[in-house]
Design a protein around this motif. Structure first.
Motif, short mmCIF file in Angstrom:
data_model
loop_
_atom_site.label_atom_id
_atom_site.label_comp_id
_atom_site.label_asym_id
_atom_site.label_seq_id
_atom_site.Cartn_x
_atom_site.Cartn_y
_atom_site.Cartn_z
N GLU A 104 64.68 36.64 72.08
CA GLU A 104 65.10 38.02 71.85
C GLU A 104 64.34 38.68 70.69
N PRO A 105 63.01 38.76 70.78
CA PRO A 105 62.24 39.29 69.65
C PRO A 105 62.34 40.79 69.48
N ILE A 106 62.81 41.52 70.52
CA ILE A 106 62.85 42.98 70.40
C ILE A 106 64.25 43.52 70.18
N ALA A 107 65.24 42.64 70.03
CA ALA A 107 66.62 43.09 69.81
C ALA A 107 66.70 43.88 68.51
N GLY A 108 67.26 45.08 68.58
CA GLY A 108 67.47 45.88 67.38
C GLY A 108 66.26 46.65 66.91
N LEU A 109 65.13 46.56 67.63
CA LEU A 109 63.92 47.27 67.21
C LEU A 109 63.85 48.64 67.87
N ASP A 110 63.15 49.57 67.23
CA ASP A 110 62.95 50.87 67.84
C ASP A 110 61.94 50.74 68.98
N PRO A 111 61.86 51.72 69.88
CA PRO A 111 61.01 51.59 71.08
C PRO A 111 59.55 51.29 70.77
N GLU A 112 58.99 51.92 69.74
CA GLU A 112 57.58 51.66 69.42
C GLU A 112 57.37 50.22 68.98
N ALA A 113 58.30 49.70 68.17
CA ALA A 113 58.18 48.32 67.71
C ALA A 113 58.37 47.35 68.86
N GLN A 114 59.27 47.66 69.80
CA GLN A 114 59.45 46.81 70.96
C GLN A 114 58.14 46.67 71.74
N LEU A 115 57.48 47.79 71.96
CA LEU A 115 56.21 47.75 72.68
C LEU A 115 55.15 46.96 71.91
N MET A 116 55.10 47.14 70.59
CA MET A 116 54.13 46.41 69.79
C MET A 116 54.34 44.91 69.92
N VAL A 117 55.60 44.46 69.82
CA VAL A 117 55.89 43.03 69.91
C VAL A 117 55.45 42.47 71.26
N LEU A 118 55.81 43.15 72.33
CA LEU A 118 55.47 42.63 73.66
C LEU A 118 53.97 42.75 73.94
N GLU A 119 53.30 43.74 73.39
CA GLU A 119 51.85 43.80 73.51
C GLU A 119 51.19 42.61 72.83
N ARG A 120 51.71 42.21 71.67
CA ARG A 120 51.13 41.07 70.95
C ARG A 120 51.39 39.76 71.72
N LEU A 121 52.59 39.62 72.26
CA LEU A 121 52.86 38.41 73.04
C LEU A 121 52.02 38.39 74.31
N ARG A 122 51.84 39.53 74.94
CA ARG A 122 50.98 39.61 76.12
C ARG A 122 49.54 39.22 75.76
N ALA A 123 49.06 39.70 74.62
CA ALA A 123 47.70 39.36 74.19
C ALA A 123 47.57 37.87 73.91
N ARG A 124 48.61 37.27 73.33
CA ARG A 124 48.55 35.82 73.08
C ARG A 124 48.49 35.05 74.39
#
Length: 265
Positions: free
Chosen positions: A160-180
């Motif tokens: 649950e890395p995006i729980a409680g994050l604003d929409p921009e931060a949620q996208l940033m987190v998932l973009e980084r995981l996608r890149a990894r």
């Protein structure tokens, strides 16, 4: 070829309750697999079992072909980084020192260098010297993600890395995981946001009462039947400009105006 993360017929119990009940899952290097399901389905338990933090009463969880139960803490850390839901940090350390904790087997200088790179990766380089107790929850979430990325492990187990994050931060987190994942790591992440899972994941593994009941490309796993039976939703997928969108409602939603007015005391 053996998958990097392998779970076969996993059974686990917490407090006398079965949280995994014959769960099966494979994750290859280069894949991002989203574990989705309602609250209490066993998502966190599945991820913790792969991390070696939840003993199995039956079945097996393997990292790079080896039973995680037989690996030393050092060997587990080398193969998989674990990011829990909990973001609380006990000490008010600078962010760079918290991120450097993800690389404990490097020299201090190497760990700090890797930590600064990981902070930059999550767009938090400007936080490097600030104490984590002085940060917002969203800023702290970036720091603990950087700590996981700094490990250099072959797999990322992210709860649950995006729980409680604003929409921009949620996208940033998932973009980084996608890149990894695109760079060759095996990434397993639990999510509640089904459209974001469909947008970023190679596969969705749907967990219900401790079992993986569907596993495949997100829109193939999250069918109308699965949405209704597992999530209690009636809905359909529509194609949006940036990926699939879910148009859904509650299966048993009461009609508007049907709520009973409270009576006076």
């Amino acid at each position: 070829m053996t998958a990097f993360l392998t779970m076969r017929d996993a059974v686990a119990r917490l407090g006398g309750r079965t949280v995994l009940d014959g769960a099966n899952l494979l994750v290859e290097r280069g894949e991002l697999v989203a574990v989705v399901g309602p609250n209490g389905a066993g998502k966190s338990s599945l991820i913790r079992a792969f991390a070696g933090l939840l003993p199995l009463a039956g079945g097996v969880a393997r990292l790079r072909g080896d039973d995680v139960a037989g690996l030393s803490p050092h060997a587990r850390a080398d193969r998989a980084a674990y990011l829990p839901q909990e973001r609380r940090i006990a000490w008010n350390l600078p962010a760079v020192e918290v991120a450097a904790l993800g690389a404990p087997f490097l020299s201090a200088a190497e760990a700090l260098e890797r930590a600064r790179g990981a902070l930059a990766e999550v767009e938090a380089a400007h936080l490097a010297d600030r104490g984590v107790a002085e940060m917002s929850g969203g800023e702290r979430a970036r720091v603990v993600l950087a700590r996981a990325l700094a490990t250099g492990a072959d797999a990322l187990l992210v709860d649950e890395p995006i729980a409680g994050l604003d929409p921009e931060a949620q996208l940033m987190v998932l973009e980084r995981l996608r890149a990894r994942a695109d760079a060759g790591q095996a990434v397993l992440v639990s999510l509640h946001d089904l459209p974001l899972a469909a947008r970023f994941a190679d596969r969705a593994a749907v967990l219900d009462r401790g079992r993986v009941v569907a596993d495949g490309a997100p829109l193939e796993a999250l069918t109308r039947e699965v949405l209704e039976q597992v999530f209690g939703l009636t809905g359909r997928w529509v194609e949006g400009p940036d990926g699939p969108l879910l148009s859904a409602g509650r299966r048993h939603s009461p009609p508007v105006g049907s709520v009973t007015e409270p009576t006076g005391a």
